[in-house]
Design a protein around this motif. Sequence first.
Motif, PDB file in Angstrom:
ATOM      1  N   GLY A 188      54.068  35.822   5.888  1.00  0.00           N
ATOM      2  CA  GLY A 188      53.146  36.882   6.284  1.00  0.00           C
ATOM      3  C   GLY A 188      51.741  36.668   5.756  1.00  0.00           C
ATOM      4  N   LEU A 189      51.378  35.406   5.541  1.00  0.00           N
ATOM      5  CA  LEU A 189      50.053  35.081   5.025  1.00  0.00           C
ATOM      6  C   LEU A 189      49.254  34.337   6.078  1.00  0.00           C
ATOM      7  CD1 LEU A 189      51.224  33.793   1.533  1.00  0.00           C
ATOM      8  CD2 LEU A 189      50.010  35.935   1.956  1.00  0.00           C
ATOM      9  N   GLU A 190      47.985  34.074   5.720  1.00  0.00           N
ATOM     10  CA  GLU A 190      47.137  33.292   6.607  1.00  0.00           C
ATOM     11  C   GLU A 190      46.927  31.919   6.009  1.00  0.00           C
ATOM     12  OE1 GLU A 190      44.272  36.294   8.919  1.00  0.00           O
ATOM     13  OE2 GLU A 190      43.274  35.091   7.404  1.00  0.00           O
ATOM     14  N   TYR A 191      46.712  30.937   6.860  1.00  0.00           N
ATOM     15  CA  TYR A 191      46.416  29.592   6.382  1.00  0.00           C
ATOM     16  C   TYR A 191      44.964  29.257   6.707  1.00  0.00           C
ATOM     17  CZ  TYR A 191      46.028  24.512   6.562  1.00  0.00           C
ATOM     18  OH  TYR A 191      45.599  23.220   6.407  1.00  0.00           O
ATOM     19  N   SER A 192      44.211  28.805   5.694  1.00  0.00           N
ATOM     20  CA  SER A 192      42.851  28.320   5.935  1.00  0.00           C
ATOM     21  C   SER A 192      42.716  26.933   5.365  1.00  0.00           C
ATOM     22  CB  SER A 192      41.815  29.210   5.239  1.00  0.00           C
ATOM     23  OG  SER A 192      41.776  30.467   5.830  1.00  0.00           O
ATOM     24  N   LYS A 193      41.840  26.148   6.002  1.00  0.00           N
ATOM     25  CA  LYS A 193      41.561  24.821   5.482  1.00  0.00           C
ATOM     26  C   LYS A 193      40.058  24.733   5.272  1.00  0.00           C
ATOM     27  CE  LYS A 193      42.674  20.014   6.565  1.00  0.00           C
ATOM     28  NZ  LYS A 193      41.500  19.291   7.034  1.00  0.00           N
ATOM     29  N   ILE A 194      39.642  24.492   4.037  1.00  0.00           N
ATOM     30  CA  ILE A 194      38.219  24.281   3.768  1.00  0.00           C
ATOM     31  C   ILE A 194      38.075  22.851   3.280  1.00  0.00           C
ATOM     32  CG2 ILE A 194      36.184  25.088   2.540  1.00  0.00           C
ATOM     33  CD1 ILE A 194      37.419  27.805   2.284  1.00  0.00           C
TER      34      ILE A 194
END
Length: 254
Positions: A188-194
């Motif tokens: 139930g989380l979000e995935y981000s790529k920086i």
Amino acid sequence: MSGQILGKYFANYWVCKNCECIFIDKPFWLNEAYSESIVRTDTGIMVRNINTCNQLMIIFNTYFNPEIKVVDYGGGYGILARMLRDKGVNALWYDKFSQNLLARGFEYDGHSKADAMLAFEVMEHLEDPMETLNEIFEKTDCFIFSTDLLPRLNYKSTNEWWYFAPEAGQHIFFYSEKTLKTIANNFGLEYSKINKLHIFHKKGMFKNKRVIVKVKFFVGRVFIKLLDFFIFESRFKSRMWDDHRDMRSKMNNG
Ligand SMILES: [Zn+2]
């Protein structure tokens, strides 16, 4: 695909078509592979930690308060925890498999909540990533980590991607972007790529100021390159990759 581990064991690498990951089933050699927790082929360890520390400071400065508590979950010898503390971050060390050499006295208790948890070059070492992630998300809703993403899924030999690193026997789980998105979804989380940092986080976090962060990453890198080139090492060439190749061929030959 199969591979020769530690120069002598035979292993199958399985491809999961659902989430597009590659993994080794039942890696029975792990005790032997961890006789030294940081393998001697890891000649990039200091360069990597310096870069990581700089990037994390940009993220912490942009999105967090100076009072945050951060846990380096696969803290290794404690290099990153010590470096972050030098920059003013209350970073604590934690590692089930390695001895703390540099961040002694700043160990994480193993159960309290943290504003962020870190795991650099850890995820590819896990036999059961979901178990570890379950543990992590009990304590934080922001998990920042690194692991090289699979460039593709169809391999015939472990020689085709250096990150398989069968000579060391420690890399056993490989992720694609789809794998990480699937995992985030499951929790139930979000995935981000920086850049090369992967982040699992609660929804909405890291949405703003992304451009500023990217520009700071870029400008920081360019400045360091310029400094290196013009001020610090104009007549010397880094031995990091040559050393890595040397150590790798030594280990491959037993
Ligand atoms: Zn999978």
